[in-house]
Structure formats: structure tokens, C-alpha cells
Design a protein around this motif. Sequence first.
Motif, PDB file in Angstrom:
ATOM      1  N   ASN A  12       0.845  -1.422  -0.029  1.00 21.67           N
ATOM      2  CA  ASN A  12      -0.163  -0.209   0.151  1.00 21.67           C
ATOM      3  C   ASN A  12       0.454   1.137  -0.187  1.00 21.67           C
ATOM      4  O   ASN A  12       0.562   2.245  -0.842  1.00 21.67           O
ATOM      5  CB  ASN A  12      -0.777  -0.079   1.322  1.00 21.67           C
ATOM      6  N   ARG A  13       2.066   1.198   0.623  1.00 23.51           N
ATOM      7  CA  ARG A  13       2.605   2.135   0.370  1.00 23.51           C
ATOM      8  C   ARG A  13       4.106   2.556  -0.232  1.00 23.51           C
ATOM      9  O   ARG A  13       4.064   3.890  -1.265  1.00 23.51           O
ATOM     10  CB  ARG A  13       3.314   2.436   2.033  1.00 23.51           C
ATOM     11  N   LEU A  14       3.447   0.749  -1.132  1.00 25.53           N
ATOM     12  CA  LEU A  14       4.087   1.782  -2.418  1.00 25.53           C
ATOM     13  C   LEU A  14       3.545   1.618  -3.669  1.00 25.53           C
ATOM     14  O   LEU A  14       4.127   2.453  -4.336  1.00 25.53           O
ATOM     15  CB  LEU A  14       5.006   0.184  -2.815  1.00 25.53           C
ATOM     16  N   LYS A  15       2.355   1.298  -3.465  1.00 25.21           N
ATOM     17  CA  LYS A  15       1.132   2.062  -4.425  1.00 25.21           C
ATOM     18  C   LYS A  15       1.159   3.831  -4.312  1.00 25.21           C
ATOM     19  O   LYS A  15       0.929   4.346  -5.953  1.00 25.21           O
ATOM     20  CB  LYS A  15       0.009   1.706  -4.574  1.00 25.21           C
ATOM     21  N   SER A  16       1.545   4.196  -3.213  1.00 30.70           N
ATOM     22  CA  SER A  16       1.152   5.192  -3.133  1.00 30.70           C
ATOM     23  C   SER A  16       2.575   6.178  -3.694  1.00 30.70           C
ATOM     24  O   SER A  16       2.632   7.492  -4.263  1.00 30.70           O
ATOM     25  CB  SER A  16       1.176   6.060  -1.686  1.00 30.70           C
ATOM     26  N   VAL A  17       3.565   5.807  -3.003  1.00 29.31           N
ATOM     27  CA  VAL A  17       5.034   6.039  -4.056  1.00 29.31           C
ATOM     28  C   VAL A  17       4.258   6.275  -5.810  1.00 29.31           C
ATOM     29  O   VAL A  17       4.819   7.356  -6.845  1.00 29.31           O
ATOM     30  CB  VAL A  17       6.548   5.635  -3.963  1.00 29.31           C
ATOM     31  N   TYR A  29       1.415   6.159  -7.476  1.00 26.47           N
ATOM     32  CA  TYR A  29       0.466   7.030  -7.449  1.00 26.47           C
ATOM     33  C   TYR A  29       0.749   8.430  -7.716  1.00 26.47           C
ATOM     34  O   TYR A  29       0.449   9.607  -8.398  1.00 26.47           O
ATOM     35  CB  TYR A  29      -0.397   7.085  -6.175  1.00 26.47           C
ATOM     36  N   GLY A  30       2.058   8.742  -6.206  1.00 27.53           N
ATOM     37  CA  GLY A  30       2.547  10.095  -7.229  1.00 27.53           C
ATOM     38  C   GLY A  30       3.376  10.210  -7.704  1.00 27.53           C
ATOM     39  O   GLY A  30       3.171  11.642  -8.737  1.00 27.53           O
ATOM     40  N   GLY A  31       3.957   9.422  -8.718  1.00 23.22           N
ATOM     41  CA  GLY A  31       4.540   9.086  -9.793  1.00 23.22           C
ATOM     42  C   GLY A  31       3.755   9.550 -10.709  1.00 23.22           C
ATOM     43  O   GLY A  31       3.882  10.583 -11.610  1.00 23.22           O
ATOM     44  N   PHE A  32       2.587   8.856 -11.250  1.00 25.74           N
ATOM     45  CA  PHE A  32       1.655   9.632 -12.077  1.00 25.74           C
ATOM     46  C   PHE A  32       1.146  10.980 -12.173  1.00 25.74           C
ATOM     47  O   PHE A  32       1.189  11.795 -12.944  1.00 25.74           O
ATOM     48  CB  PHE A  32       0.159   8.629 -11.964  1.00 25.74           C
ATOM     49  N   MET A  33       0.407  11.717 -10.584  1.00 20.61           N
ATOM     50  CA  MET A  33       0.558  12.671 -10.876  1.00 20.61           C
ATOM     51  C   MET A  33       1.257  13.509 -10.414  1.00 20.61           C
ATOM     52  O   MET A  33       0.940  14.537 -11.032  1.00 20.61           O
ATOM     53  CB  MET A  33       0.564  13.122  -9.052  1.00 20.61           C
ATOM     54  N   VAL A  59       7.313  14.577  -4.912  1.00 17.98           N
ATOM     55  CA  VAL A  59       5.874  14.352  -5.264  1.00 17.98           C
ATOM     56  C   VAL A  59       5.386  12.844  -4.813  1.00 17.98           C
ATOM     57  O   VAL A  59       5.074  12.574  -3.250  1.00 17.98           O
ATOM     58  CB  VAL A  59       5.648  14.841  -6.378  1.00 17.98           C
ATOM     59  N   CYS A  60       7.036  12.524  -5.098  1.00 18.52           N
ATOM     60  CA  CYS A  60       6.660  11.076  -4.642  1.00 18.52           C
ATOM     61  C   CYS A  60       7.436  10.363  -2.740  1.00 18.52           C
ATOM     62  O   CYS A  60       6.871   9.724  -2.708  1.00 18.52           O
ATOM     63  CB  CYS A  60       8.409  10.014  -5.775  1.00 18.52           C
ATOM     64  N   ILE A 113       6.734  -6.823  -4.489  1.00 22.68           N
ATOM     65  CA  ILE A 113       8.548  -6.247  -5.362  1.00 22.68           C
ATOM     66  C   ILE A 113       7.908  -6.716  -6.622  1.00 22.68           C
ATOM     67  O   ILE A 113       8.612  -5.646  -7.920  1.00 22.68           O
ATOM     68  CB  ILE A 113       9.179  -8.057  -5.265  1.00 22.68           C
ATOM     69  N   PRO A 114       6.787  -7.146  -7.833  1.00 21.96           N
ATOM     70  CA  PRO A 114       6.427  -6.500  -8.722  1.00 21.96           C
ATOM     71  C   PRO A 114       6.579  -5.691  -9.590  1.00 21.96           C
ATOM     72  O   PRO A 114       7.041  -5.016 -10.167  1.00 21.96           O
ATOM     73  CB  PRO A 114       5.582  -7.910  -9.219  1.00 21.96           C
ATOM     74  N   LEU A 115       5.011  -4.380  -8.038  1.00 25.09           N
ATOM     75  CA  LEU A 115       5.445  -3.401  -8.202  1.00 25.09           C
ATOM     76  C   LEU A 115       6.295  -2.076  -8.110  1.00 25.09           C
ATOM     77  O   LEU A 115       6.043  -2.014  -8.718  1.00 25.09           O
ATOM     78  CB  LEU A 115       4.395  -3.394  -7.090  1.00 25.09           C
ATOM     79  N   ALA A 116       7.831  -2.574  -7.207  1.00 24.76           N
ATOM     80  CA  ALA A 116       8.702  -1.563  -7.197  1.00 24.76           C
ATOM     81  C   ALA A 116       8.804  -1.989  -8.652  1.00 24.76           C
ATOM     82  O   ALA A 116       9.695  -0.767  -9.390  1.00 24.76           O
ATOM     83  CB  ALA A 116       9.590  -2.154  -6.256  1.00 24.76           C
ATOM     84  N   VAL A 117       9.454  -3.335  -9.509  1.00 24.78           N
ATOM     85  CA  VAL A 117       9.803  -3.316 -10.855  1.00 24.78           C
ATOM     86  C   VAL A 117       8.990  -2.531 -11.732  1.00 24.78           C
ATOM     87  O   VAL A 117      10.311  -1.818 -12.699  1.00 24.78           O
ATOM     88  CB  VAL A 117      10.580  -4.858 -11.594  1.00 24.78           C
ATOM     89  N   VAL A 118       7.884  -2.064 -12.235  1.00 23.07           N
ATOM     90  CA  VAL A 118       6.707  -1.861 -12.576  1.00 23.07           C
ATOM     91  C   VAL A 118       7.097  -0.505 -12.399  1.00 23.07           C
ATOM     92  O   VAL A 118       7.034   0.406 -13.371  1.00 23.07           O
ATOM     93  CB  VAL A 118       5.565  -2.832 -12.842  1.00 23.07           C
ATOM     94  N   THR A 119       7.176   0.232 -10.956  1.00 21.52           N
ATOM     95  CA  THR A 119       7.100   1.207 -11.123  1.00 21.52           C
ATOM     96  C   THR A 119       8.103   2.007 -11.274  1.00 21.52           C
ATOM     97  O   THR A 119       8.632   3.086 -12.175  1.00 21.52           O
ATOM     98  CB  THR A 119       7.246   1.735  -9.295  1.00 21.52           C
ATOM     99  N   THR A 120       9.733   1.913 -11.198  1.00 19.98           N
ATOM    100  CA  THR A 120      10.781   1.123 -10.965  1.00 19.98           C
ATOM    101  C   THR A 120      11.063   1.955 -13.034  1.00 19.98           C
ATOM    102  O   THR A 120      11.766   3.129 -13.612  1.00 19.98           O
ATOM    103  CB  THR A 120      11.595   0.428 -11.273  1.00 19.98           C
TER     104      THR A 120
END
Length: 164
Positions: free
Chosen positions: A30-35, A37-41, A76-77, A98-105
Motif C-alpha cells: 500500500n505504501r509503495l502504491k502511493s509512490v 500514484y505520486g509518480g503518475f500525479m 511528489v513521490c 516486489i513486482p510493483l516495485a519493478v514496474v514502478t521503477t
Amino acid sequence: MGHLPQITFNLILFSLLGGLSVLGFLFGENRLKSVSYGGFMAFFIIAVSSETAMSGVADKINAPIATAKITFVVVVCAASFLGSLISQRKSQGKLRSIPLAVVTTLFLCGFGLSLLNDSSRGRVVTDFNLAAQIYNLRFIFMGILAAWLVVTQFIPVKKDDDKK
């Protein structure tokens, strides 16, 4: 004394990947999802803002415009992550982070390259094959990240009293 490594695209990519993976594993999905979302914003704000507004910000911090844009994304992130630390009590979904971190990166690096001026981006894309691939596939990574965030938003939260 020690020698500082040269900061290259690969160093930035893998340190961001490792940092987000550790961050997600320690603090939860959940906290990584906020990062994310912050990147998208941040990228949306940069895309719709005028060039004069961003150059005004760059003049105030006495930095090139590309540095000001990237700094804005980082701020923002970081602010969205710190906000999620305050609002949430328990971390969940550590393995899904971990997969969310890869895709976010991949999303952040791909669109981070698009913020550079043409000569800098051309030099990075020419020197690093991984940068060229990430830059060319940045819209696919954005779609994958958006789909991941939408799907995980509708997954029900597991309660402590549920049977395993």
C-alpha cells in the motif's frame, strides 16, 4: 581514500529498483502504491503545466529545467510516501510489492528519460541499451502499472480473524 562510482543510467536504474523493492518489502504494498500514484500525479502535472511555469521553478532553484522537473517528481513521490506512512498502520502484501516495485521503477525511469532535453536523452539512449529499451517501451510500462494499480485496488483486504 575511496573512489566514488560514476553515476550512470544503470546505477540509477538498479539503485531505484533495489530501493523501491526494499521499501515495498519493509513497508508493504500500500505504501509503495502511493509512490506509484505520486509518480503518475507528478508526470501528469509536468505534462499539463506550461514550459514557462517549469522554467520559473528552475530559475528559483538555480538549476536546469530538466533537473527541476526530475526534482519535482522526486518530491511528489517522497511526499506521497510520507503521507502514506502517517495514514496507514499495518503493512500488507509484501510479496506483491516486489513486482510493483519493478514496474514502478521502469515507469519512473522511462518517463524520467522523457524529461531530459534532446541532447542529453540522445546521449543516454545511445550509450545505454537498457535506457533505449525502457524509453521506447515507457507507454507500455505506464499501461501495465495503471492496470496493476486498478486490479490491486479491488482486491479485498485480508482480515486477521479470517481463516487461512
